[in-house]
Design an enzyme around this catalytic site. Sequence first.
Site, PDB file in Angstrom:
ATOM      1  N   ARG A   1     100.841  82.717 122.890  1.00  0.00           N
ATOM      2  CA  ARG A   1     102.073  83.402 123.289  1.00  0.00           C
ATOM      3  C   ARG A   1     103.295  82.534 123.031  1.00  0.00           C
ATOM      4  O   ARG A   1     104.391  83.033 122.834  1.00  0.00           O
ATOM      5  CB  ARG A   1     101.971  83.801 124.772  1.00  0.00           C
ATOM      6  CG  ARG A   1     101.875  82.639 125.719  1.00  0.00           C
ATOM      7  CD  ARG A   1     101.412  83.051 127.114  1.00  0.00           C
ATOM      8  NE  ARG A   1      99.984  83.361 127.147  1.00  0.00           N
ATOM      9  CZ  ARG A   1      99.353  83.799 128.235  1.00  0.00           C
ATOM     10  NH1 ARG A   1     100.024  83.983 129.364  1.00  0.00           N
ATOM     11  NH2 ARG A   1      98.060  84.039 128.199  1.00  0.00           N
ATOM     12  N   ASP A  54      90.989  81.563 115.669  1.00  0.00           N
ATOM     13  CA  ASP A  54      92.203  81.835 116.434  1.00  0.00           C
ATOM     14  C   ASP A  54      93.408  82.108 115.519  1.00  0.00           C
ATOM     15  O   ASP A  54      94.529  82.272 115.989  1.00  0.00           O
ATOM     16  CB  ASP A  54      92.487  80.677 117.399  1.00  0.00           C
ATOM     17  CG  ASP A  54      93.146  81.146 118.689  1.00  0.00           C
ATOM     18  OD1 ASP A  54      93.055  82.352 119.001  1.00  0.00           O
ATOM     19  OD2 ASP A  54      93.763  80.303 119.374  1.00  0.00           O
ATOM     20  N   LYS A  70      89.257  73.238 126.405  1.00  0.00           N
ATOM     21  CA  LYS A  70      88.288  74.321 126.635  1.00  0.00           C
ATOM     22  C   LYS A  70      86.893  73.748 126.866  1.00  0.00           C
ATOM     23  O   LYS A  70      86.574  72.660 126.394  1.00  0.00           O
ATOM     24  CB  LYS A  70      88.220  75.224 125.396  1.00  0.00           C
ATOM     25  CG  LYS A  70      89.366  76.191 125.239  1.00  0.00           C
ATOM     26  CD  LYS A  70      89.143  77.034 123.999  1.00  0.00           C
ATOM     27  CE  LYS A  70      90.323  77.955 123.729  1.00  0.00           C
ATOM     28  NZ  LYS A  70      90.500  79.003 124.741  1.00  0.00           N
ATOM     29  N   ASP A  98      96.423  75.871 127.087  1.00  0.00           N
ATOM     30  CA  ASP A  98      95.524  76.774 126.364  1.00  0.00           C
ATOM     31  C   ASP A  98      96.151  78.154 126.141  1.00  0.00           C
ATOM     32  O   ASP A  98      95.638  78.964 125.376  1.00  0.00           O
ATOM     33  CB  ASP A  98      94.209  76.907 127.156  1.00  0.00           C
ATOM     34  CG  ASP A  98      93.074  77.418 126.291  1.00  0.00           C
ATOM     35  OD1 ASP A  98      93.283  77.570 125.071  1.00  0.00           O
ATOM     36  OD2 ASP A  98      91.978  77.662 126.836  1.00  0.00           O
TER      37      ASP A  98
END
Length: 494
Positions: A344, A281, A270, A340
């Site tokens: 999921r 997160d 990032k 990144d």
Amino acid sequence: MRFVPFPSIEKRPRADVCCVPFAKEASGAIAPLFEDAVLLRTVRRLLDTSDFQAKEGEAVILYPDSVVASRLMVLGLGSADGMTMDRIRLSYAKGIKQLRKKSVTSLTCITPSFEHVLPKLVYRSMLEGLFFGTYSFQEYRTKKDAMVLNEVGVLSSAPQPFLEVEREVVARMDAVSFCRDLVNRNADEMNPQRFAEVASTLEKDGLRVLVHGKNWIEQQRMGLLLAVGQGAQYEPQFIVAEWKGDPQSHEKTVLVGKGITFDTGGLDLKSFEQMKGMKGDMAGAAAVLGVMQAVRDLKLPLNVTALIPLCENSIGSRAYKPDDVYRARSGKSVEITSTDAEGRLILADALDYAVKEENPSRIIDVATLTGAAEVALGSEISALFTNTDSLAYELEQASIHAGEPLWKMPLHIAYEDLLDSEIADCKNVGSRSGGAITAAVFLHGFVGSTPWAHFDIAGTSLLKEPRRYFGKGSTGVPVRTLIDYLITNSISDL
Ligand code: BES
Ligand code: ZN
Ligand code: ZN
């Protein structure tokens, strides 16, 4: 914070501060939201000056003689018309916040009364506002706030039904603060192991907490969780927390929380700007754990299991690699088009475990999943995706009550082809546009036909700037929505 109800204004206990509520009427007049001649006489001269306009959260502190308090806090709740629960929350939170630097240890609140808002809801909102006003994360500060509020006296003229409200608010708000603290801590402190240890401390009164390490995760063939976690110095963990509040029933809600303790973005690192806030997160994991604490504290008569996959998405020689293909627990192979898009991946393995091992009636996952959700809805509205409209409806109702806005987004299954891969069964990222939707569609590929809802809280869980009753940092969203949803659900099940 605990509450001590008192039955009438005259019988209120002595305190460092007594808070008295006012609203602005349509005529422009400032009107008290309580009846008491002595208190009114005390504020007469303030109201004569027009220095106080009763705007929401506007507070003036007086130091009068003979009001059974060292200070009188004259608090505005805004316009008397169209009063809402959230305005009450916000006004009390803002008012209390102004006391933080003062050495205040006791407070009494004269509960406001309105013609058109149920007293129970007013009461609940006021208590929640008090909690929000007192919350601040002080762990790393040398100089702590002077205000320490352990007990608050509250006017509760019908104490019997209100005792239940107090109990619920305390459990709900303790869960919110618990969640916020977890998120606000350093990422290197709240690593997967430490998070799991904290989860274990919740084990009491019938709540079971199992912590599984890397070996178990390998045995489970959770190839995606292992891949995401392989670059970090910390090993991945998987938490299963179980509450069997209704052993007779086969109904069970399974909650799943994204637990990335820090998201560097992996090898597709990032940028400086985007890496900020990535200690948060694991906000989905923290929220789900907070909900379990409240379910336990309230002894809800229903069955809930929380599943929390935990790891750090790090860089380094061992980190998982773009273009490589990894196999999910479900057997599906996934081509990594972005390291990144790790949330999921770990959720996919947890969802597969939920569907196949937990026999869930419904699954609700909570995740800081996509920047796209923040772009679409900003920092006050969470995105909700679902394959079951009735579930979305129930969650929407709960969120309105809790004052945690959410918006139902389309689970457009046709976008599934954006995830087609040449080399594997699917890839983890489609196109940039509609990013929150394609992420949800990816997750949908692992839940089968189980009723399922997915909260994308990337925008709402951690604030860069203070907003409403939240300071900079963690908000604890959507802990209250989920608790309200479960409370309502447990009532309708009876
Ligand atoms: N943790 C981020 C999502 C996020 C963004 C959370 C902003 C909180 C605030 C997630 O793992 C991520 O990096 N998502 C990528 C997905 C993309 C690579 C398809 C994103 O949203 O940019
Ligand atoms: Zn990421
Ligand atoms: Zn992430």
